[in-house]
Design a protein around this motif. Sequence first.
Motif, short mmCIF file in Angstrom:
data_model
loop_
_atom_site.label_atom_id
_atom_site.label_comp_id
_atom_site.label_asym_id
_atom_site.label_seq_id
_atom_site.Cartn_x
_atom_site.Cartn_y
_atom_site.Cartn_z
N PHE A 1 30.31 -18.83 -48.97
CA PHE A 1 29.73 -18.78 -47.63
C PHE A 1 30.54 -19.63 -46.66
N PHE A 2 30.90 -20.85 -47.06
CA PHE A 2 31.64 -21.74 -46.18
C PHE A 2 33.03 -21.18 -45.87
N THR A 3 33.66 -20.56 -46.87
CA THR A 3 34.97 -19.96 -46.65
C THR A 3 34.91 -18.86 -45.60
N GLN A 4 33.92 -17.99 -45.71
CA GLN A 4 33.77 -16.91 -44.74
C GLN A 4 33.34 -17.43 -43.38
N ARG A 5 32.55 -18.49 -43.37
CA ARG A 5 32.06 -19.02 -42.10
C ARG A 5 33.17 -19.68 -41.29
N GLN A 6 34.01 -20.46 -41.93
CA GLN A 6 35.10 -21.09 -41.19
C GLN A 6 36.11 -20.05 -40.71
N LEU A 7 36.20 -18.93 -41.42
CA LEU A 7 37.06 -17.84 -40.95
C LEU A 7 36.49 -17.22 -39.68
N MET A 8 35.17 -17.03 -39.62
CA MET A 8 34.54 -16.38 -38.48
C MET A 8 34.40 -17.33 -37.29
N VAL B 1 37.01 -22.48 -54.60
CA VAL B 1 37.44 -23.74 -54.01
C VAL B 1 38.91 -23.66 -53.59
N TRP B 2 39.73 -23.01 -54.40
CA TRP B 2 41.14 -22.84 -54.05
C TRP B 2 41.27 -22.00 -52.77
N THR B 3 40.52 -20.91 -52.70
CA THR B 3 40.57 -20.05 -51.51
C THR B 3 40.13 -20.82 -50.27
N MET B 4 39.07 -21.62 -50.40
CA MET B 4 38.57 -22.40 -49.26
C MET B 4 39.63 -23.39 -48.77
N GLY B 5 40.26 -24.11 -49.71
CA GLY B 5 41.30 -25.07 -49.32
C GLY B 5 42.53 -24.38 -48.74
N GLN B 6 42.92 -23.26 -49.35
CA GLN B 6 44.08 -22.52 -48.87
C GLN B 6 43.85 -21.98 -47.47
N GLN B 7 42.66 -21.47 -47.23
CA GLN B 7 42.34 -20.94 -45.90
C GLN B 7 42.23 -22.06 -44.88
N MET B 8 41.70 -23.21 -45.28
CA MET B 8 41.61 -24.35 -44.37
C MET B 8 43.00 -24.79 -43.94
N TYR B 9 43.94 -24.78 -44.86
CA TYR B 9 45.32 -25.14 -44.53
C TYR B 9 45.93 -24.15 -43.54
N VAL B 10 45.69 -22.86 -43.79
CA VAL B 10 46.24 -21.82 -42.89
C VAL B 10 45.62 -21.94 -41.51
N ILE B 11 44.32 -22.19 -41.43
CA ILE B 11 43.65 -22.31 -40.13
C ILE B 11 44.21 -23.49 -39.35
N ASN B 12 44.50 -24.60 -40.03
CA ASN B 12 44.99 -25.79 -39.34
C ASN B 12 46.46 -25.69 -38.96
N GLN B 13 47.25 -24.97 -39.76
CA GLN B 13 48.70 -24.95 -39.53
C GLN B 13 49.21 -23.65 -38.93
N ASN B 14 48.52 -22.55 -39.14
CA ASN B 14 48.97 -21.26 -38.60
C ASN B 14 47.76 -20.44 -38.18
N PRO B 15 47.06 -20.88 -37.13
CA PRO B 15 45.81 -20.22 -36.75
C PRO B 15 46.04 -18.88 -36.08
N THR B 16 44.98 -18.09 -36.01
CA THR B 16 45.03 -16.80 -35.35
C THR B 16 45.16 -16.99 -33.84
N PRO B 17 46.07 -16.28 -33.16
CA PRO B 17 46.19 -16.40 -31.70
C PRO B 17 44.89 -16.06 -31.00
N GLY B 18 44.51 -16.90 -30.05
CA GLY B 18 43.29 -16.69 -29.28
C GLY B 18 42.04 -17.30 -29.89
N SER B 19 42.16 -17.94 -31.04
CA SER B 19 40.99 -18.50 -31.73
C SER B 19 40.81 -19.97 -31.34
N LYS B 20 39.66 -20.53 -31.72
CA LYS B 20 39.40 -21.95 -31.49
C LYS B 20 40.37 -22.81 -32.28
N ALA B 21 40.73 -22.33 -33.47
CA ALA B 21 41.67 -23.10 -34.29
C ALA B 21 43.03 -23.19 -33.60
#
Length: 434
Positions: free
Chosen positions: A191-198, A245-265
Amino acid sequence: MDTIASLFSFITTPVSWVIVQFHTMYGAIFGPDTGWAWGLSIVSLVVLIRICLIPLFVKQIKSTRNMQALQPKMKAIQERYKSDKQRQSEEMMKLYKETGTNPLSSCLPILAQSPFFFALYHVLSAIASGKTIGVIDEPLLASARQAHIFGAPLAAKFMDSPEKVAALNASLTDVRVVTAIMIVMMSASQFFTQRQLMMKNVDLSVKTPYMQQQKMLMYIFPLIFAGMGINFPVGVLVYWLTTNVWTMGQQMYVINQNPTPGSKAQDAYLQRLLKSVTQHAEVRGRRRKNIVKAIVAKGADRNDNERRFFAGLAKAGFAAQPDGSVNKSDSVSVEAEGGAAAKRQQPKRQTKSQRQTAGGQQAGGQPAEKAETSEKSEKSEKSAPSLEKKPESTEKGSKAGSASSGDKPARPSRANSGGQRKGQQRPKHPSSKK
């Protein structure tokens, strides 16, 4: 489930071999029959698989972003050809081909991981049944059946009967408590992985049905995994919790270092980058330079976050270059304040008569008047005929005429007015000398 797992039996031997190799290494540290040795072997298997799947994960990110950007065009195609399904499908495939987007790329990590998941499930089920499988022989089978994680055997399930759990030298309470905690943690991580993505990594400027679908999946997926988790062995729960847990950490790294254009990240990332540039007067790191370079290349197509970043650079006195670097520029800070800076207003030049009048009034104790006049008045004074020098005959004639008439006093000459304009003069201050 056994039928589905048997379809992936070709990979059970490699999976069991990898687990045995890790067990040999951890068994030398923690003991061969401990839950730490077998549990860490499963965790290491997950880490190894996920490292191999990193290229697919990168493709998944690109595909997801492309699908988000294409949602408005896809919706337009659906509305335009809603009565012709074949033409609609052809236009969709044409759009995918032109943009280089593969809709299945977002599912590649899950599809590639599925064989390993079912192979591990098949291995643990064989251990629970007391059967050898792959490279796991009788001694390894006995060691695995004795291994417990916080009192729960690797092959035990939440729905197992008390007799089956007792055969594995454990209690039903320990098994259900451990499995319930792991199921909750597995669902929460999903849930947290999907939520931080959205919430952080979605372009908020594009409102499409795709976002609503992702929001629904954010709540549905954890429930699905919770329902499936009660039928998973403890070893499989360790596998699935580790990969979540791996997916959550991997996605957190991507969001912080290579976020989607136009997003809050992206907005948060660009603000951190702006702070770094302001402190060090340069863009540090090749990856950051590539991001600035890509934003510069967009030109007028920049989103609000990128425009705010450029405005912040300009306000700090920096100009982004096409190669991703920044240069110090004083003129840029001027433009950041709202355009070209207002030039300093120079006082208008006074005429000679105005300077003399101002000097004479100051010398006599009278306050100097502001000698600013418009260009039109100066031109009119220059174009007007000079009245300073008049012939004596003219002056005498004017005096005689005024004396004879007796009702019109003679007008003062321009010389007597001290270079001032004609008309009523400002009265002198009572304290001034006459």
